[in-house]
Design a protein around this motif. Structure first.
Motif, short mmCIF file in Angstrom:
data_model
loop_
_atom_site.label_atom_id
_atom_site.label_comp_id
_atom_site.label_asym_id
_atom_site.label_seq_id
_atom_site.Cartn_x
_atom_site.Cartn_y
_atom_site.Cartn_z
N CYS A 44 0.67 -1.11 -0.15
CA CYS A 44 0.11 -0.08 -0.08
C CYS A 44 0.84 1.35 0.21
O CYS A 44 0.56 2.21 -0.61
CB CYS A 44 -1.09 -0.17 1.15
N THR A 72 -13.57 6.03 1.51
CA THR A 72 -13.15 4.73 0.82
C THR A 72 -14.06 3.80 0.77
O THR A 72 -15.11 3.88 1.32
CB THR A 72 -11.60 4.49 1.29
N ILE A 120 -8.07 2.41 -9.94
CA ILE A 120 -7.93 1.43 -8.83
C ILE A 120 -9.44 0.36 -8.75
O ILE A 120 -10.53 0.97 -8.47
CB ILE A 120 -7.72 2.05 -7.38
N ALA A 122 -11.07 -2.15 -5.98
CA ALA A 122 -11.05 -2.26 -4.50
C ALA A 122 -12.15 -3.24 -4.12
O ALA A 122 -13.06 -3.44 -4.49
CB ALA A 122 -11.25 -0.96 -3.95
N GLN A 139 -9.66 -3.67 3.36
CA GLN A 139 -9.47 -3.22 2.06
C GLN A 139 -8.37 -3.70 1.14
O GLN A 139 -7.21 -3.37 1.67
CB GLN A 139 -10.16 -1.71 1.84
N LEU A 141 -6.40 -3.56 -2.62
CA LEU A 141 -6.32 -2.69 -3.97
C LEU A 141 -5.67 -3.23 -5.26
O LEU A 141 -4.61 -4.18 -4.86
CB LEU A 141 -5.80 -1.28 -3.53
N ASP A 143 -4.14 -1.99 -9.04
CA ASP A 143 -3.83 -0.96 -9.85
C ASP A 143 -4.11 -1.36 -11.30
O ASP A 143 -3.58 -2.29 -12.00
CB ASP A 143 -2.59 -0.54 -9.79
#
Length: 326
Positions: A44, A72, A120, A122, A139, A141, A143
């Motif tokens: 992260c 978020t 992103i 998520a 959470q 993530l 890319d």
């Protein structure tokens, strides 16, 4: 403090799992029930450019993703606001049937620390204690920026004309049908302009195909400059352009058409193969108040007829479906 202690107790036999989360190559962070960051792993840090020490114990993690305050995905789960995901994210899915739904979503993030936007994906899921109650939310993530850019490029190839950058014929056909149906539902007029470059064959003969391409690009820019945000300009084919004008009367369409005609004439693109010396356009305008489904093609035929009338009347002019309505 109580929630954090519950999290520690719920995971006290899983120290290895916590360490693994920290070392995961997948960017991951964990929020407590107050929305404060408990874990911010190394992946992260790499994704956001923000070190864990800057966000641990705070509820300022949104700053790692956005320029302006907004929740978020994990915040939505913590706050029980999963129903709002459709308003905040481009693509979204709610998972689970209880009141603590997990969420999956995608959107563009500003990434202020890195100075570049990233797309992103998520996933946010609750972490439950031994009693089944939520003690935190995790959470993860991904890319997807490169994939998203490739998708956008493919979509543009499918809907954009390679020479002018305008909408292509396929996009025009789809948009005209959609606007026809919307005009039918809302009982609003729909106008269409057919714009044709005068004596373009002579231009190509005099300046070659490269010169002709540049001429079409210049005219495309001139036509586009007169459009509203919800209008569509398309390259209909060859040297012909089409302009869809939603909720526009014939009189309004005539005004737009005349502005386009003047704008092209003001380009003063030399055309030595014609008596007028400069490149001009002829424009046919038509308007309909849709009353039945699937009659959009008739609007095209009507605008085409008006265009041919403008050509026969001497070019460099506009012609309307009904001249008396001008």
């Amino acid at each position: 403090m109580l929630q954090e202690q519950e999290l520690i107790e719920a995971t006290q036999d899983h120290g290895f799992a916590l360490k693994l989360m920290e070392l995961l190559v997948i960017p991951t962070f964990v929020l407590d029930l107050n929305g404060k960051v408990l874990i911010w792993n190394r992946a992260c840090e790499r994704l956001t450019g923000v070190q864990a020490a800057e966000v641990l114990g705070t509820d300022e993690h949104w700053r790692c993703f956005y320029d302006l305050p907004r929740p978020t995905l994990a915040d939505l789960v913590v706050q029980g606001r999963g129903a709002e995901v459709h308003r905040l994210y481009d693509q979204h899915v709610k998972r689970g049937d209880d009141g603590n739904n997990s969420l999956t979503a995608e959107n563009w993030c500003d990434m202020p620390r890195l100075g570049r936007r990233r797309y992103i994906a998520a996933d946010a899921s609750p972490i439950c204690g031994n009693d089944g109650g939520i003690v935190a939310v995790v959470q993860t993530l991904r890319d997807l920026t490169d994939e998203k850019k490739a998708q956008i490029a493919l979509e543009q190839l499918a809907t954009r004309d390679g020479l002018t950058g305008l909408a292509n014929r396929r996009c025009f056909d789809q948009t005209l049908q959609a606007e026809w149906h919307r005009a039918l539902r809302q009982q609003q007029p729909l106008s269409l302009l057919m714009v044709d470059v005068d004596n373009f064959k002579q231009y190509n003969d005099a300046y070659g195909h490269l010169g002709g391409d540049e001429c079409l690009q210049r005219i495309a820019g001139a036509v586009s400059s007169e459009m509203r945000a919800n209008d569509l300009v398309a390259r209909y084919g060859g040297e012909e352009f089409a302009v869809i004008l939603p909720n526009q009367s014939l009189k309004g369409a005539a005004i737009v058409a005349e502005r386009i005609r003047c704008r092209v004439e003001q380009l003063q693109l030399p055309n030595l193969g014609t008596a007028k010396q400069f490149v001009t356009v002829s424009i046919g305008a038509a308007t309909a108040l849709p009353a039945v489904e699937n009659e959009a093609n008739q609007l095209v035929l009507t605008a085409d007829t008006a265009l041919y009338r403008a050509k026969h009347m001497g070019r460099n002019r506009i012609s309307l479906t009904n001249e008396a309505q001008a």
